[in-house]
Design a protein around this motif. Structure first.
Motif, short mmCIF file in Angstrom:
data_model
loop_
_atom_site.label_atom_id
_atom_site.label_comp_id
_atom_site.label_asym_id
_atom_site.label_seq_id
_atom_site.Cartn_x
_atom_site.Cartn_y
_atom_site.Cartn_z
N ARG B 160 0.81 -1.21 0.00
CA ARG B 160 0.00 0.00 0.00
C ARG B 160 0.86 1.28 0.00
NH1 ARG B 160 -3.15 -0.94 5.56
NH2 ARG B 160 -2.87 -3.13 5.01
N GLU B 161 2.01 1.22 0.67
CA GLU B 161 2.88 2.41 0.71
C GLU B 161 3.31 2.78 -0.71
OE1 GLU B 161 3.62 -0.42 2.42
OE2 GLU B 161 2.85 0.20 4.38
N ALA B 162 3.64 1.76 -1.51
CA ALA B 162 4.09 2.01 -2.88
C ALA B 162 2.95 2.57 -3.72
CB ALA B 162 4.60 0.71 -3.50
N ILE B 163 1.72 2.09 -3.46
CA ILE B 163 0.57 2.59 -4.22
C ILE B 163 0.30 4.05 -3.84
CG2 ILE B 163 -1.91 2.31 -4.62
CD1 ILE B 163 -1.43 -0.74 -4.09
N SER B 164 0.42 4.34 -2.56
CA SER B 164 0.23 5.71 -2.11
C SER B 164 1.23 6.65 -2.78
CB SER B 164 0.36 5.76 -0.59
OG SER B 164 0.35 7.09 -0.15
N GLU B 165 2.48 6.22 -2.80
CA GLU B 165 3.52 7.03 -3.45
C GLU B 165 3.22 7.25 -4.93
OE1 GLU B 165 7.60 5.67 -3.05
OE2 GLU B 165 7.27 5.46 -0.88
N LEU B 166 2.78 6.16 -5.56
CA LEU B 166 2.47 6.19 -7.00
C LEU B 166 1.36 7.20 -7.27
CD1 LEU B 166 3.23 4.34 -9.53
CD2 LEU B 166 1.10 3.14 -9.04
N PHE B 167 0.31 7.20 -6.43
CA PHE B 167 -0.81 8.12 -6.63
C PHE B 167 -0.37 9.56 -6.35
CE2 PHE B 167 -4.60 4.95 -5.95
CZ PHE B 167 -4.20 4.28 -7.10
N THR B 168 0.48 9.74 -5.35
CA THR B 168 0.98 11.09 -5.07
C THR B 168 1.74 11.63 -6.28
OG1 THR B 168 1.17 10.49 -2.75
CG2 THR B 168 2.37 12.45 -3.46
N LYS B 169 2.56 10.76 -6.86
CA LYS B 169 3.39 11.17 -7.99
C LYS B 169 2.55 11.48 -9.24
CE LYS B 169 6.99 9.29 -10.95
NZ LYS B 169 7.51 8.00 -11.38
N HIS B 170 1.58 10.60 -9.56
CA HIS B 170 0.85 10.74 -10.81
C HIS B 170 -0.44 11.54 -10.68
CE1 HIS B 170 3.30 8.04 -13.33
NE2 HIS B 170 3.53 7.38 -12.20
N LEU B 171 -1.09 11.46 -9.53
CA LEU B 171 -2.40 12.10 -9.38
C LEU B 171 -2.35 13.28 -8.41
CD1 LEU B 171 -4.52 8.80 -9.04
CD2 LEU B 171 -3.88 9.99 -11.13
N GLY B 172 -1.21 13.45 -7.75
CA GLY B 172 -1.06 14.58 -6.84
C GLY B 172 -1.88 14.48 -5.56
N THR B 173 -2.21 13.26 -5.16
CA THR B 173 -3.03 13.11 -3.96
C THR B 173 -2.15 12.99 -2.71
OG1 THR B 173 -3.10 10.75 -4.44
CG2 THR B 173 -4.98 12.06 -5.13
N ALA B 174 -2.77 13.27 -1.55
CA ALA B 174 -2.02 13.20 -0.28
C ALA B 174 -1.74 11.73 0.06
CB ALA B 174 -2.85 13.84 0.82
N PRO B 175 -0.59 11.46 0.68
CA PRO B 175 -0.27 10.08 1.04
C PRO B 175 -1.28 9.50 2.04
CG PRO B 175 1.62 11.53 1.35
CD PRO B 175 0.45 12.42 1.07
N THR B 176 -1.52 8.21 1.94
CA THR B 176 -2.40 7.53 2.89
C THR B 176 -2.00 6.07 2.96
OG1 THR B 176 -4.65 6.75 3.29
CG2 THR B 176 -4.10 7.24 1.02
N ASP B 177 -2.24 5.41 4.11
CA ASP B 177 -1.93 3.98 4.17
C ASP B 177 -3.21 3.15 4.27
OD1 ASP B 177 -2.73 4.50 6.68
OD2 ASP B 177 -0.97 3.66 7.69
N SER B 178 -4.35 3.78 3.90
CA SER B 178 -5.61 3.05 3.96
C SER B 178 -6.00 2.54 2.57
CB SER B 178 -6.69 3.99 4.50
OG SER B 178 -7.93 3.70 3.93
N PRO B 179 -6.14 1.20 2.44
CA PRO B 179 -6.58 0.65 1.14
C PRO B 179 -7.89 1.27 0.68
CG PRO B 179 -5.84 -1.13 2.57
CD PRO B 179 -5.86 0.13 3.40
N GLU B 180 -8.78 1.54 1.63
CA GLU B 180 -10.07 2.12 1.27
C GLU B 180 -9.89 3.52 0.66
OE1 GLU B 180 -13.25 1.82 3.99
OE2 GLU B 180 -14.55 2.80 2.51
N GLU B 181 -9.07 4.33 1.29
CA GLU B 181 -8.85 5.69 0.79
C GLU B 181 -8.16 5.65 -0.58
OE1 GLU B 181 -9.01 9.48 0.05
OE2 GLU B 181 -10.23 8.40 1.53
N LEU B 182 -7.21 4.71 -0.74
CA LEU B 182 -6.53 4.58 -2.03
C LEU B 182 -7.52 4.17 -3.13
CD1 LEU B 182 -3.30 2.76 -0.77
CD2 LEU B 182 -3.38 5.04 -1.84
N THR B 183 -8.45 3.28 -2.78
CA THR B 183 -9.46 2.86 -3.75
C THR B 183 -10.34 4.05 -4.14
OG1 THR B 183 -9.46 0.65 -2.78
CG2 THR B 183 -11.33 1.20 -4.17
N MET B 184 -10.69 4.87 -3.15
CA MET B 184 -11.55 6.03 -3.42
C MET B 184 -10.84 7.06 -4.30
SD MET B 184 -14.32 5.11 -2.34
CE MET B 184 -14.26 3.39 -1.89
#
Lengths: 226, 463
Positions: B160-184
């Motif tokens: 999940r940490e890697a996915i959070s980083e990936l989304f921050t990099k490509h989508l500019g979203t704030a980091p999170t370690d919640s699978p639910e928040e990442l899905t949203m």
């Protein structure tokens, strides 16, 4: 050069000149010819309507779908209004169906008949979509919706919640019975989409941890009359 | 050694030594085992259900020409357009032509392994189209620029940490370690893309000949949206996905869900039979299907392994495979990983280049036991080994087999060889022998017995 279709069929016919043995079946008594007959080796769907309803309610609970049983349509309208209030829905899109029309009249929020003036952007902004269904499969907790009987393709999947209104008579024991019913009802002119919905949208793509509401509705309600 | 073999050996060695990653994969699969067993227990007879599922596929695959013809006639009657592709290049050209004719700009895709097989995204992107994968796992893999790790769980190896980083990099979203928040985050990002897309591309799990419908299985609702909102729907499918009857799905859909994901049914199982019909308020104006051969007929021509075409891509064989769990999906370097991938890839891409996958097996048979349509997976790995040795034997194969043949026919030579071998066994331990060094690095050879079995037997007879 011959066309691709001709070539592919020629390859298939050539390949099938050598026969493959029939599969070695573990249960030699099983009838390999699939028919509409019940399949007593699949999960049980109940032999009586009471048994089916019991299985259905267990399945829906496991799927995290909410089953609301009501005695009649007036009670269904009250249950729906209560739900809308409890969830603070502001906009509800609905399928223009005689079973739904009287229900939405009592809703304490903005309602919109989505199949009359379809607009995907507007539909995305709705809190809930309200549809009927074709049949309900007790065995699996699946609800069969179609493009004709549920306000098109998007209404049951684009809004953030999905509410299905159905009557007990629509509950069938198993998937085979539901498919047979769809076939006999529509014959050669099937709706362009038939979709079995089994619980709210979900994903386990992140560390195989279950999250509801991946792309479709986060919540699924079945209001069952009778 | 083929290039693909070299890469495989290197990656497999590295991955197998990564204890942390292996533990992560095992944990991710733990929940699957529990749910699968719970769901299987609801079947009144799982073995008979497997019989029915394998017969449904057997009868369609062994009558493929007729069943396909029936499917196509019904599909066209429903208003769909059928395209035929002998290979990947033809399939890509057909899809590019549809996009060009429609003056499309944006394309949204739902999960389709066949499109991975033909490298469709590359072709579409090169032609200037915006393509986005909408399945969460595929979306993550697209952002990572990596092929799917598992053809059902594409990003099961990513934390999940890697996915959070990936989304921050490509989508500019704030980091999170919640699978639910990442899905949203992905949900919010993709919603507008479905609405704006001109073309939706999906795969197909089953083609129903009787009704001309295609069946799509998914959990997220992304395929439903992909086939609902864009004005053109293109489905890409292998020719082997056809089944005879609508009723076959009453067995295949629940079994696919149970074997593949430990579910009673996946969340959405949808049958499409054409573009929007008169009286329907939404849905695409055009519905195309691209039917792909791409060497499937080569597998069909092998009656011994024809049942590999029964595969419903549930992924159960990967989930139980000790090799998959240790080396991971990416090491295979194939579109289809695990046992089924090791069986079919040599047929699809060439035995000489891909036979090494036949050796990536402990022959434990867990895959064959797990297969809901009873494909004889681990024996097919042996068949591929045999075929490869016949077709293009390596120098080792030739020397070893001819040598063995020569010796076994001459009892005196066999006895002498045995004596020599027993005497020199302690020395072998120290020699850097090719083929043996990897094995001997961590193991000692057993002590040689004083007498051969034949000598012992003579003694035994004398008693």
């Amino acid at each position: 050069m011959s066309d691709a279709r001709t070539d592919i069929f020629a390859r298939i016919r050539e390949a099938l000149k050598v026969k493959a043995p029939r599969p070695h079946l573990k249960a030699e008594t099983s009838s390999p010819k699939t028919s509409v007959a019940a399949k007593p080796w699949l999960p049980d769907g109940g032999e009586t309507i009471e048994a089916s309803l019991q299985i259905l309610s267990e399945q829906l609970a496991k799927l995290k779908a909410v089953l609301i049983r009501v005695p009649d349509h007036a009670a269904a309208a009250r249950a729906l209004a209560e739900l809308a209030t409890q969830k603070s829905w502001k906009k509800v899109a609905f399928h223009g169906h005689p079973m739904i029309q009287p229900l939405v009249a009592a809703l304490p929020c903005e309602v919109w008949e989505a199949d009359k003036s379809f607009d995907k952007q507007r539909l995305e902004g709705c809190d809930a979509g309200l549809t009927t269904c074709e049949s309900i499969v007790a065995q699996l907790g699946s609800i069969l919706v179609s493009s004709q009987s549920s306000g098109g393709r998007a209404l049951s999947v684009l809004p953030h919640a999905h509410v299905v209104i159905a009557e007990v008579a629509q509950v069938v024991p198993d998937l085979g019975a539901s498919l047979a019913l769809a076939k006999s009802r529509h014959g050669e002119s099937m709706p362009s989409m038939l979709s079995y919905i089994t619980g709210p949208s979900r994903t386990g793509d992140i560390e195989r941890i279950l999250v509801l509401g991946a792309h479709g509705p986060k919540e699924l309600f079945l209001i069952l009359v009778g | 050694m083929s290039d693909s073999k070299g890469i495989f050996l290197k990656d497999a060695t590295v991955n197998a030594a990564d204890g942390d990653q292996r533990a992560f994969i095992r944990k991710a699969l733990g929940g699957y085992y529990t749910n699968r067993d719970l769901q299987k227990a609801r079947y009144r007879d799982w073995e008979r259900a497997r019989d029915a599922a394998s017969m449904a596929k057997w009868s369609a695959v062994n009558d493929l020409a007729n069943v396909l013809e029936k499917f196509v006639a019904n599909f066209e009657r429903n208003g769909g357009v059928v395209h035929w592709a002998r290979d990947a290049a033809e399939a890509r050209a057909i899809i590019l032509k549809i996009a060009e004719d429609a003056k499309a700009k944006a394309i949204v895709k739902s999960k389709c392994m066949t499109s991975e097989e033909i490298h469709l995204n590359d072709a579409l992107e090169k032609a200037g189209y915006g393509v986005v994968e909408s399945d969460l796992g595929e979306f993550i893999q697209q952002l990572r620029g990596e092929a799917p790790y598992h053809f059902v769980f594409p990003c099961m190896h990513v934390k999940r940490e890697a996915i959070s980083e990936l989304f921050t990099k490509h989508l500019g979203t704030a980091p999170t370690d919640s699978p639910e928040e990442l899905t949203m985050i992905a949900r919010r990002h993709l919603r507008q893309l479905y609405i704006d897309a001109d073309i939706g591309i999906t795969g197909a799990n089953f083609l129903v000949a009787e009704t001309g419908q295609i069946s799509i299985t998914e959990n997220e609702g992304n395929a439903r949206l992909t086939a609902a909102l864009p004005r053109i729907h293109i489905a890409l499918s292998g020719i082997e996905k056809v089944v005879n009857h609508l009723d076959d799905l009453s067995v295949l859909l629940p079994m696919l869900a149970t074997a593949g994901a430990g579910q009673p049914m996946t969340c959405y199982n949808t049958l499409y039979s054409g573009p929007r019909k008169p009286g329907e308020c939404d849905g695409p104006e055009q519905f195309h299907i691209v039917l792909l051969d791409n060497a499937r007929t080569r597998l069909l021509a092998d009656p011994e392994q024809r049942d590999a075409l029964h595969c419903i891509r549930c992924g159960a064989c990967l989930n139980v495979c000790p090799i998959f769990k240790n080396i991971g999906g990416l090491a295979y370097g194939t579109t289809y990983q695990g046992p089924i991938g090791s069986v079919i890839t040599p047929h699809l891409r060439g035995l000489k280049q891909w036979n090494h996958l036949s050796g990536a097996s402990s022959l434990c048979g867990a895959c064959t036991d797990a297969c809901p349509v009873r494909i004889d997976l681990h024996h097919h790995l042996l068949h591929n080994r045999r075929n490869a040795a016949k077709e293009s034997p390596t120098l080792f194969d030739r020397v070893f087999h001819n040598g063995f043949n020569f010796v076994i026919k001459r009892p005196w030579l066999f006895a002498t060889g045995g004596r020599l071998f027993r005497a020199t066994l302690p020395l072998l331990q120290k020699l850097p022998l090719p083929y043996m060094s990897a094995w001997m690095k961590t193991r000692d050879l057993p002590k040689a017995p004083a007498k051969s079995f034949r000598d012992e037997w003579k003694n035994h007879e004398n008693v």
